[in-house]
Structures are given as structure tokens and as C-alpha cells.
Design a protein around this motif. Structure first.
Motif, mmCIF file in Angstrom:
data_model
loop_
_atom_site.group_PDB
_atom_site.id
_atom_site.type_symbol
_atom_site.label_atom_id
_atom_site.label_comp_id
_atom_site.label_asym_id
_atom_site.label_seq_id
_atom_site.Cartn_x
_atom_site.Cartn_y
_atom_site.Cartn_z
ATOM 1 N N ARG A 140 0.055 5.220 2.970
ATOM 2 C CA ARG A 140 0.964 4.483 4.064
ATOM 3 C C ARG A 140 0.010 3.393 4.810
ATOM 4 N N THR B 180 10.875 4.309 -3.542
ATOM 5 C CA THR B 180 10.732 3.717 -1.998
ATOM 6 C C THR B 180 11.989 2.914 -1.684
ATOM 7 N N GLU C 7 13.971 3.960 1.505
ATOM 8 C CA GLU C 7 13.269 3.651 2.875
ATOM 9 C C GLU C 7 13.162 1.972 2.898
ATOM 10 N N GLN C 8 13.245 1.168 1.871
ATOM 11 C CA GLN C 8 13.040 -0.265 2.177
ATOM 12 C C GLN C 8 14.361 -0.884 2.404
ATOM 13 N N ARG D 185 14.878 -0.333 6.193
ATOM 14 C CA ARG D 185 13.934 -1.120 6.823
ATOM 15 C C ARG D 185 14.468 -2.637 6.954
ATOM 16 N N SER E 245 16.090 -0.767 10.592
ATOM 17 C CA SER E 245 15.547 0.480 11.215
ATOM 18 C C SER E 245 14.162 0.473 11.266
ATOM 19 N N ALA F 288 10.010 2.096 11.267
ATOM 20 C CA ALA F 288 9.433 2.584 10.042
ATOM 21 C C ALA F 288 9.702 4.197 10.043
ATOM 22 N N ALA G 108 13.154 5.142 9.095
ATOM 23 C CA ALA G 108 13.275 4.956 7.805
ATOM 24 C C ALA G 108 12.829 6.136 6.830
ATOM 25 N N PHE G 109 11.594 6.682 7.357
ATOM 26 C CA PHE G 109 10.945 7.566 6.830
ATOM 27 C C PHE G 109 11.594 8.731 7.057
ATOM 28 N N TYR H 237 14.620 9.432 7.571
ATOM 29 C CA TYR H 237 16.094 9.655 6.869
ATOM 30 C C TYR H 237 16.111 9.125 5.632
ATOM 31 N N ALA H 238 15.091 8.719 4.968
ATOM 32 C CA ALA H 238 15.081 8.109 3.680
ATOM 33 C C ALA H 238 14.268 8.927 2.897
ATOM 34 N N THR H 239 12.865 8.922 2.978
ATOM 35 C CA THR H 239 11.916 9.436 2.428
ATOM 36 C C THR H 239 11.639 11.062 2.567
#
Length: 259
Positions: free
Chosen positions: A97, A161, A164-165, A168, A172, A174, A177-178, A180-182
Motif C-alpha cells: 500500500r 479492491t 475500497e475503490q 474512494r 471517502s 483512504a 475506505a480501508f 469500511y471496505a477492505t
């Protein structure tokens, strides 16, 4: 007829190399199988095992063993917890990352941490921290940090991904997004890895006591060195029960996580 793919040849070459390595191992090592299964070895083993019966069941000694078992459990739990915190911090750069340079350097650090066994870490740390559970706990944390850091990094790297994308793209940050998504996608896998490593650390903590890190391992070494076999038998039984209970609890927790 078309030639076989290159991957097939590579697989065959790898299998041939493994067979050669195994054959060379048997040839180079002086394995005296006849002495192992001979009558003298059987008689010596039987006499040695008979010394363990019956185990020591004095209430005062059982309380002492219970305190040592709790110390072993505490070492494994705290060492795993510290390792998880360090692994999460190192897994982010190790997953790529923050660029390839950060990925390669962090993975090299993780390789060093996990390539050194717990016993070696404990032997080094006990010199600095002295005898007792502190050195053993730190030894477990360092080795497990390397293992979990690599597993967490691979889990993050292999996570899709797109979610997360999408966050973003909609504005949102970074971090959000990490989180709540990844992270929700990888969290069950990370928890499963953590529980499995905690199982291993229970066994490792018991072994680390042999080098002076406290717990049931140190108690076992003490009684074996004095040839107090009934007391050693009690310690071994407690170790087996402790590991079995932790394995069962960890298995049930992993089952619950994967449903």
C-alpha cells in the motif's frame, strides 16, 4: 504431438529434485534403526516409562502446577496479543500500500522475525530481561509477529479492491475506505489466523520454560533434572490437558467465525 507445457517440466524437475534430496538424506545420515528397535532399547524405554507411574497427586503440588499452567496461558495470550498489534502495523506496508520499496523492506523484516525460532529468541531475550516470563512473552511476540504479519499482508493483498475503490471514488478518505471496505473482508481470516497461532503459542510457551521462561516447561525441566518422574508425569498430563482444552476452544471459535 504437441510438446508438454513448460510448467509440467518444471514440476517434474522439482519432484525429481525432492526425491534425490530424500535419498541423499537417508544415505548421508547414520540412522541406526536396528539399535532403535532392538531388545536393549525396548527394555531401557520400558524401565524409563515405568518411573512415571503413578503421577504425583499431592494437593499442594497440584496447586503449584495450576499456577504454572496459568502463567503459561498468560504468556501465550499476551505474546499473541502483542504480535497481532505489530502484525497489523507491518501488514499494511507489506501488502504494497505504500510502494514497492516499503513492501520489500517490510517483508524482509517479517522474514527475519519468523525465521528465528522462539527458543532462539528466548535465549537472546533472557540474557537481557533475565529469567522469567518476560523474555518468553517477548520471544513469542517477535516470532508470531513475523508469521502473522506475513499472513495478514497476503490476506490484504489478495482482497478485491473494487469496494475500497468505489468508496474512494465517492469521496471517502483512504483510512475510511480501508476500514469500511477492505478490513471487514479480511477480518474473519485474520481472526482465524490469530486463533491458530495462539494454539501454537500455548505449546511454544510450555517449551520455552525449558530455557528459563517460567510456566509448566520450567517446572517440567526442574523435576526431570532431579529424576522426580512422578512429579514430571503430573506436569506432562497438565500440559496435555491444557493444550487439548485450548485446541478445542480455538476450534469452536474458528467454526463460529466461518459460519
Amino acid at each position: 504431438m504437441p510438446a508438454p507445457p513448460q510448467r509440467d517440466w518444471q514440476l517434474r524437475a522439482l519432484l525429481i529434485a525432492l526425491v534425490i534430496l530424500i535419498a541423499a538424506s537417508f544415505i548421508s545420515l547414520d540412522l541406526q534403526w536396528a539399535a532403535l528397535f532392538g531388545p536393549d532399547a525396548a527394555a531401557t524405554t520400558r524401565e524409563f516409562l515405568q518411573g512415571f507411574a503413578p503421577p504425583e497427586l499431592d494437593p499442594a503440588f497440584l496447586r503449584k502446577c495450576g499456577v504454572a499452567a496459568l502463567e503459561t496461558l498468560a504468556m501465550s495470550a499476551l505474546g499473541t496479543l502483542l504480535a497481532v498489534a505489530g502484525a497489523m502495523a507491518l501488514a499494511l506496508p507489506a501488502s504494497g500500500r505504500f510502494g514497492r520499496a516499503a513492501r520489500n523492506s517490510t517483508r524482509a523484516l517479517l522474514n527475519v522475525l519468523r525465521s528465528i525460532p522462539e527458543l532462539v529468541w528466548a535465549s537472546l531475550l533472557l540474557v537481557a530481561a533475565g529469567l522469567g516470563p518476560l523474555g518468553g512473552t517477548l520471544a513469542l511476540a517477535l516470532h508470531t509477529n513475523g508469521v502473522l504479519g506475513r499472513l495478514f499482508a497476503d490476506a490484504l493483498e489478495n482482497t478485491p479492491t473494487e469496494p475500497e475503490q468505489a468508496l474512494r471514488t465517492n469521496g471517502s478518505s483512504a483510512m475510511a475506505a480501508f476500514l469500511y471496505a477492505t478490513l471487514p473482508q479480511t477480518l474473519p481470516q485474520m481472526l482465524s489466523y490469530t486463533l491458530y497461532r495462539w494454539e501454537n503459542n500455548i505449546r511454544a510457551a510450555a517449551i520455552l520454560g525449558v530455557v528459563g521462561a517460567g510456566g509448566v516447561g520450567q517446572l517440567l525441566k526442574y523435576h526431570l533434572s532431579l529424576f522426580q518422574m512422578p512429579s514430571a508425569a503430573t506436569v506432562i498430563i497438565i500440559m496435555l490437558l491444557m493444550v487439548a482444552l485450548v485446541d478445542a476452544a480455538s476450534y469452536l471459535l474458528r467454526r463460529a467465525l466461518t459460519r
